[in-house]
Design a protein around this motif. Sequence first.
Motif, mmCIF file in Angstrom:
data_model
loop_
_atom_site.group_PDB
_atom_site.id
_atom_site.type_symbol
_atom_site.label_atom_id
_atom_site.label_comp_id
_atom_site.label_asym_id
_atom_site.label_seq_id
_atom_site.Cartn_x
_atom_site.Cartn_y
_atom_site.Cartn_z
ATOM 1 N N ASP A 111 4.760 -22.974 0.718
ATOM 2 C CA ASP A 111 3.715 -22.638 1.687
ATOM 3 C C ASP A 111 4.169 -21.447 2.524
ATOM 4 N N ILE A 112 3.208 -20.642 2.968
ATOM 5 C CA ILE A 112 3.433 -19.583 3.951
ATOM 6 C C ILE A 112 2.540 -19.873 5.145
ATOM 7 N N ILE A 113 3.142 -19.956 6.322
ATOM 8 C CA ILE A 113 2.388 -20.224 7.546
ATOM 9 C C ILE A 113 2.351 -18.939 8.358
ATOM 10 N N GLU A 114 1.187 -18.378 8.516
ATOM 11 C CA GLU A 114 1.030 -17.144 9.282
ATOM 12 C C GLU A 114 0.901 -17.496 10.762
ATOM 13 N N LEU A 115 1.859 -17.043 11.562
ATOM 14 C CA LEU A 115 1.820 -17.320 12.994
ATOM 15 C C LEU A 115 0.831 -16.405 13.716
ATOM 16 N N GLY A 116 0.548 -15.255 13.128
ATOM 17 C CA GLY A 116 -0.413 -14.324 13.714
ATOM 18 C C GLY A 116 -1.363 -13.807 12.651
ATOM 19 N N ASP A 117 -2.411 -13.141 13.080
ATOM 20 C CA ASP A 117 -3.368 -12.564 12.144
ATOM 21 C C ASP A 117 -2.710 -11.413 11.370
ATOM 22 N N VAL A 118 -3.098 -11.264 10.107
ATOM 23 C CA VAL A 118 -2.541 -10.217 9.257
ATOM 24 C C VAL A 118 -3.585 -9.116 9.059
ATOM 25 N N TYR A 119 -3.215 -7.895 9.413
ATOM 26 C CA TYR A 119 -4.070 -6.730 9.218
ATOM 27 C C TYR A 119 -3.356 -5.759 8.279
ATOM 28 N N TYR A 120 -4.135 -4.894 7.630
ATOM 29 C CA TYR A 120 -3.569 -4.011 6.622
ATOM 30 C C TYR A 120 -3.865 -2.542 6.937
ATOM 31 N N ALA A 121 -2.980 -1.680 6.455
ATOM 32 C CA ALA A 121 -3.170 -0.233 6.558
ATOM 33 C C ALA A 121 -2.567 0.418 5.330
ATOM 34 N N LEU A 122 -3.034 1.595 5.015
ATOM 35 C CA LEU A 122 -2.506 2.354 3.885
ATOM 36 C C LEU A 122 -1.549 3.416 4.400
ATOM 37 N N TYR A 123 -0.354 3.466 3.825
ATOM 38 C CA TYR A 123 0.605 4.508 4.155
ATOM 39 C C TYR A 123 0.589 5.521 3.015
ATOM 40 N N GLY A 124 0.060 6.714 3.302
ATOM 41 C CA GLY A 124 -0.059 7.730 2.270
ATOM 42 C C GLY A 124 -1.498 7.913 1.829
ATOM 43 N N LYS A 125 -1.683 8.730 0.825
ATOM 44 C CA LYS A 125 -3.014 9.015 0.309
ATOM 45 C C LYS A 125 -3.482 7.896 -0.615
ATOM 46 N N GLY A 219 16.582 -9.203 3.797
ATOM 47 C CA GLY A 219 17.674 -8.241 3.829
ATOM 48 C C GLY A 219 18.175 -7.801 2.473
ATOM 49 N N LYS A 220 17.323 -7.767 1.469
ATOM 50 C CA LYS A 220 17.770 -7.424 0.121
ATOM 51 C C LYS A 220 17.827 -5.918 -0.130
ATOM 52 N N LEU A 221 17.327 -5.117 0.806
ATOM 53 C CA LEU A 221 17.422 -3.663 0.708
ATOM 54 C C LEU A 221 18.313 -3.146 1.829
ATOM 55 N N GLN A 222 19.087 -2.131 1.544
ATOM 56 C CA GLN A 222 19.991 -1.571 2.544
ATOM 57 C C GLN A 222 19.374 -0.399 3.301
ATOM 58 N N LYS A 223 18.535 0.370 2.631
ATOM 59 C CA LYS A 223 17.946 1.533 3.291
ATOM 60 C C LYS A 223 16.674 1.943 2.560
ATOM 61 N N TRP A 224 15.883 2.774 3.224
ATOM 62 C CA TRP A 224 14.625 3.235 2.646
ATOM 63 C C TRP A 224 14.256 4.555 3.322
ATOM 64 N N THR A 225 13.604 5.429 2.575
ATOM 65 C CA THR A 225 13.237 6.742 3.113
ATOM 66 C C THR A 225 11.736 6.826 3.381
ATOM 67 N N MET A 226 11.403 7.107 4.619
ATOM 68 C CA MET A 226 10.010 7.329 5.032
ATOM 69 C C MET A 226 9.757 8.834 5.060
ATOM 70 N N ILE A 227 8.682 9.269 4.446
ATOM 71 C CA ILE A 227 8.362 10.697 4.383
ATOM 72 C C ILE A 227 7.229 10.989 5.353
ATOM 73 N N PHE A 228 7.466 11.902 6.282
ATOM 74 C CA PHE A 228 6.435 12.287 7.234
ATOM 75 C C PHE A 228 5.307 13.034 6.511
ATOM 76 N N GLY A 229 4.079 12.811 6.948
ATOM 77 C CA GLY A 229 2.950 13.541 6.376
ATOM 78 C C GLY A 229 2.264 12.836 5.243
ATOM 79 N N LEU A 230 2.815 11.707 4.766
ATOM 80 C CA LEU A 230 2.128 10.974 3.700
ATOM 81 C C LEU A 230 0.805 10.399 4.194
#
Length: 230
Positions: A111-125, A219-230
Motif C-alpha cells: 500500500d501507498i498512503i499519500e499524506l498530502g495531495d499529489v500534483y504534477y508538472a512537466l519538466y522540459g518540453k 537513496g539509490k542515486l548519488q547525483k543527478w544533473t538538472m539542465i536550466f532552460g528545459l
Amino acid sequence: MRYFGELTPGLKVSEGRWKVELKCYGNNCYYTRSDEEGVKAERILGPFSRPLLRPTIYGGELAYYLYIHFRRPITLISYSSLNFMIGIPIDVEVVMEAQDEYGRTRSYLIDIIELGDVYYALYGKPERGVLCRYHKAKLGTWNWIKEAQFRIQIVNQTDKTITMNRLVFPTLLPDVYYKPSSHRVWVSPIIALIEGNTALIQKSDEKPPQGFVKNPQTGKLQKWTMIFGL
C-alpha cells in the motif's frame, strides 16, 4: 499525526487523515486503511505477517521526479552559496519483508498512503520532458505531518549572478530515515552545484541522528544533473 514502524496486531495508528490497523483472527490477519467515509484499502495477510510503515518520497503514478517550486526566487552572486530549509513531501509505504533463497531481505509493497495531495508538472518540453510531482515550497516553513525538513545548499560556481525558482531531481536521490515507532523523519541534505547551464545535484555526507533507520528503498542515486532552460 503520522507513525512509522512495525504494525502489530491490535495497533491502530493515524497516517494523516487515514486510520491504519492490523487485526488477526486464527490463521489470517487483515490490514485495513480507512477514513471517515469507510475502508479504502484492505489486504488479507498470513498469520505471522507484520507490515512495516516507512516514510518515502513518492512521485505519484508513473512519476519519479520531484519538481520543487520556490515561492520566491533565489538570487546568488558569482562564487557564493546559500543554505536553507524547506519542507519536502513525505508519504507512507506499507511493505512486507521476507528473505529470498539467497538470504537477502526483500520488501514487497502492499500500500501507498499519500499524506498530502499529489500534483504534477512537466519538466522540459512536451516531446522530451519528464513528468514530476509538483511541490510549492516556502523557505523556512513546512507542514510537519505532510512534509519533512529538507536542507538544500546552492553553490554558484559561475562568474555570473544566477536566479533560481525551481529544483528538479529524482525521488530516489535523497536518503530517507525514520525513528521506529515514532513520527520522526530525517532526509539527507542535498547540494546543488551551479556551473554553466547545469546544476549537479548530489547528497551531502551528513549522517542521520542516532537511532534512526534507513528506508532501504531510498537513496539509490548519488547525483543527478538538472539542465536550466528545459
